[in-house]
Design a protein around this motif. Structure first.
Motif, short mmCIF file in Angstrom:
data_model
loop_
_atom_site.label_atom_id
_atom_site.label_comp_id
_atom_site.label_asym_id
_atom_site.label_seq_id
_atom_site.Cartn_x
_atom_site.Cartn_y
_atom_site.Cartn_z
N ALA A 376 -101.05 -30.18 56.90
CA ALA A 376 -100.44 -30.87 58.04
C ALA A 376 -101.29 -32.03 58.54
N LYS A 377 -102.62 -31.91 58.46
CA LYS A 377 -103.44 -33.00 58.99
C LYS A 377 -103.35 -34.26 58.12
N VAL A 378 -103.08 -34.07 56.84
CA VAL A 378 -102.87 -35.23 55.97
C VAL A 378 -101.55 -35.90 56.32
N VAL A 379 -100.51 -35.10 56.47
CA VAL A 379 -99.19 -35.63 56.81
C VAL A 379 -99.21 -36.30 58.18
N LYS A 380 -99.90 -35.70 59.11
CA LYS A 380 -100.04 -36.28 60.45
C LYS A 380 -100.70 -37.65 60.38
N SER A 381 -101.66 -37.79 59.50
CA SER A 381 -102.38 -39.05 59.34
C SER A 381 -101.53 -40.12 58.68
N ILE A 382 -100.67 -39.73 57.74
CA ILE A 382 -99.86 -40.72 57.00
C ILE A 382 -98.56 -41.04 57.74
N ALA A 383 -98.15 -40.20 58.67
CA ALA A 383 -96.84 -40.35 59.30
C ALA A 383 -96.59 -41.72 59.93
N PRO A 384 -97.58 -42.38 60.54
CA PRO A 384 -97.30 -43.71 61.12
C PRO A 384 -97.30 -44.85 60.10
N HIS A 385 -97.49 -44.55 58.83
CA HIS A 385 -97.59 -45.59 57.81
C HIS A 385 -96.24 -46.30 57.67
N PRO A 386 -96.23 -47.64 57.75
CA PRO A 386 -94.95 -48.36 57.57
C PRO A 386 -94.40 -48.17 56.17
N GLY A 387 -93.09 -48.19 56.07
CA GLY A 387 -92.44 -48.07 54.77
C GLY A 387 -91.86 -46.70 54.49
N LEU A 388 -92.25 -45.69 55.26
CA LEU A 388 -91.67 -44.36 55.07
C LEU A 388 -90.22 -44.38 55.55
N SER A 389 -89.35 -43.78 54.77
CA SER A 389 -87.93 -43.78 55.11
C SER A 389 -87.62 -42.75 56.19
N GLU A 390 -86.41 -42.85 56.75
CA GLU A 390 -86.00 -41.87 57.75
C GLU A 390 -85.95 -40.47 57.16
N ASP A 391 -85.49 -40.35 55.93
CA ASP A 391 -85.45 -39.02 55.30
C ASP A 391 -86.85 -38.45 55.13
#
Length: 502
Positions: A376-391
């Motif tokens: 979860a801490k990796v995903v939390k860190s990457i979550a604000p990265h631009p380019g991730l889709s809504e899905d």
């Protein structure tokens, strides 16, 4: 009402006729906010300049000229223009004999003063004026001031990076220069004197531990500190301080980036963790010193070493496990090559992957891989990265829930529909509401939910997507921050804007 007017003064949608009315009735606080507006006419600039704080801001923005200022009536404004390097020489001559010491002290900090003004300030009877000049003056004047009889002037001079190296070396070592005759301690107290750190005397301004037995000890120590901190002080004069009994002086030495490798190696073995931690920040240390500090469990040493721009990546997994680095982009990761990025992404250590995920320029494939990370801490860190889709963002929320919601809400590409669903998440995630309240894609539906949270409420009140009728209602809110934010909202209806000026 004053908070509403302050918010209105920065509202970018405020019509020109209301700007005129606001300027006409402004007080000093309101004028200072209005002075930041980009749509001021020359007439409004002059009108606001009747208040010194607003005039100073207008000077700094280059919107007042010398023709707009009378230095006799407005010395503070004239000083602001001199500080900007655009005042007239005759103003400096006038202010050099100003009866207010504060004005002459400010003048002494200005660059490019006429020679006669500099001489007048250098011979000022007030120590503060001469000390301020010593801090900012040119090399030739610095040489003259280095023999000033007051130690406070020499302390200021020791911090001046334009002072000649020979002068700085003499100030540091005390060799070749006549000793000072007074300091701020013996000016006020009979010597010998040591100031009680717990002094309860009313109005006493001496710092804790200030001392003088006739040799101005505490001020001399400050002179040494300033000279060691000054990058213009010659290396030959500073290296002998590596074994000085004062940890304050050794600490200053640890910040320098021009020392021999042998000195850094000795500082890496210093008995004081604070000094070793400071050394860990130093970009000039070699890999051998980094290796020594990587195993140093002293307070803050390893954490600060992790932020070193030259850190070899092989040390990163150890430091990630040994200390709490937090969610931040480390300089060494920011400068990692494409090959190094791939290596970090494949690390078996989730903390290393989390630190890599702080980069916002990762290749799409690596970004997407980290978004699927089981930790979860990796995903939390990457979550604000631009380019991730809504899905992708919805999938991360489904997998990790409240642990990642605030970071998902901070993603610049989060859609309006996603933000609405995050605002309705149960239980509510307060950090997520704050992110939604400032998000460009937030809808009125999501913002109305944000208004229910005390911390998100002022942010939501400023968002232009909030319904105009709601913004107008918030002008009577019990929280002044909400009132000010609502008044600054560009979607505030004209009638509500005009109503605030009646």
């Amino acid at each position: 009402m004053q908070h509403a007017l302050l918010g209105l003064a920065e509202n970018p949608s405020l019509p020109s006729e209301l700007v005129d009315r606001l300027v006409a009735g402004a007080d000093a606080d309101l004028a200072e906010v209005l002075a930041c507006r980009a749509d001021l006419t020359p007439a409004l600039v002059v009108a606001l300049a009747r208040f010194d704080p607003a005039a100073v801001r207008l000077v700094c923005d280059g919107r007042l000229t010398t023709d707009d200022i009378d230095p006799t009536a407005r010395p503070r404004v004239a000083l602001a223009m001199l500080e900007q390097g655009s005042g007239r020489p005759e103003w400096a001559r006038l202010l050099a004999t100003d009866p207010l010491e504060e004005h002459r002290e400010k003048l002494a900090a200005c660059v490019g003063l006429p020679d006669d003004v500099t001489r007048t300030l250098a011979s000022a009877p007030e120590v503060r004026v001469a000390a301020e000049l010593a801090l900012w003056t040119t090399a030739d004047v610095a040489t003259d001031l280095s023999e000033h009889p007051h130690a406070e002037v020499r302390r200021a001079l020791a911090a001046n990076e334009t002072a000649p190296p020979t002068v700085l070396a003499a100030l540091l070592t005390g060799q070749g220069w006549p000793p000072a005759r007074s300091c701020s301690v013996c000016d006020r107290e009979e010597t010998p004197f040591v100031h009680d750190p717990h002094c309860a005397r009313p109005g006493c301004t001496l710092p804790p531990g200030a001392a003088c037995s006739g040799a101005h000890e505490s001020t001399v120590r400050q002179i040494e500190q300033m000279a060691l901190r000054n990058p213009a002080t010659p290396v030959a004069a500073v290296v002998d301080f590596v074994d000085h009994p004062s940890m304050l002086l050794r600490h200053e030495l640890a910040t320098r980036i021009d020392l021999p490798a042998s000195v850094y190696a000795r500082l890496a073995r210093d008995s004081v963790p604070w000094i070793r931690a400071t050394l860990a920040d130093n970009p000039a240390i070699e890999e051998s010193v980094i290796h020594t500090l990587a195993g140093d469990t002293g307070h803050e040493v390893q954490r600060r070493l992790a932020h070193h721009p030259g850190l070899p990546l092989e040390f990163l997994p150890h430091l990630a496990e040994a200390t709490r680095i937090g969610s931040t982009l480390l300089p060494r990761i920011a400068s990692a090559t494409s090959a190094e990025v791939e290596e970090l992404a494949a690390s078996p250590n989730p903390t290393v992957r989390m630190l890599l995920a702080q980069r916002r320029d990762l290749p799409d494939a690596i970004r997407d891989t980290l978004a699927r990370d089981p930790d979860a801490k990796v995903v939390k860190s990457i979550a604000p990265h631009p380019g991730l889709s809504e899905d992708q963002l919805r999938t991360t929320v489904a997998r990790h829930g409240v642990r990642v919601i605030a970071k998902v809400a901070a993603n610049p590409d989060a859609t309006s529909a996603l933000l609405e669903s995050l605002a309705d998440f149960r239980p509510p995630v307060r950090k997520a509401l704050r992110e939604i309240a400032r998000h460009r894609n937030a809808t009125s539906t999501a913002l109305l939910v944000c208004l229910t949270d005390p911390d998100a409420r002022p942010l939501a009140a400023r968002h232009p997507a909030l319904p105009p009728s709601v913004i107008a209602e918030l002008l009577s809110d019990g929280d002044w921050q909400v009132v000010e934010a609502a008044a600054a909202n560009p979607s505030l209806p004209y009638a509500a804007m005009s109503g605030l000026l009646h």
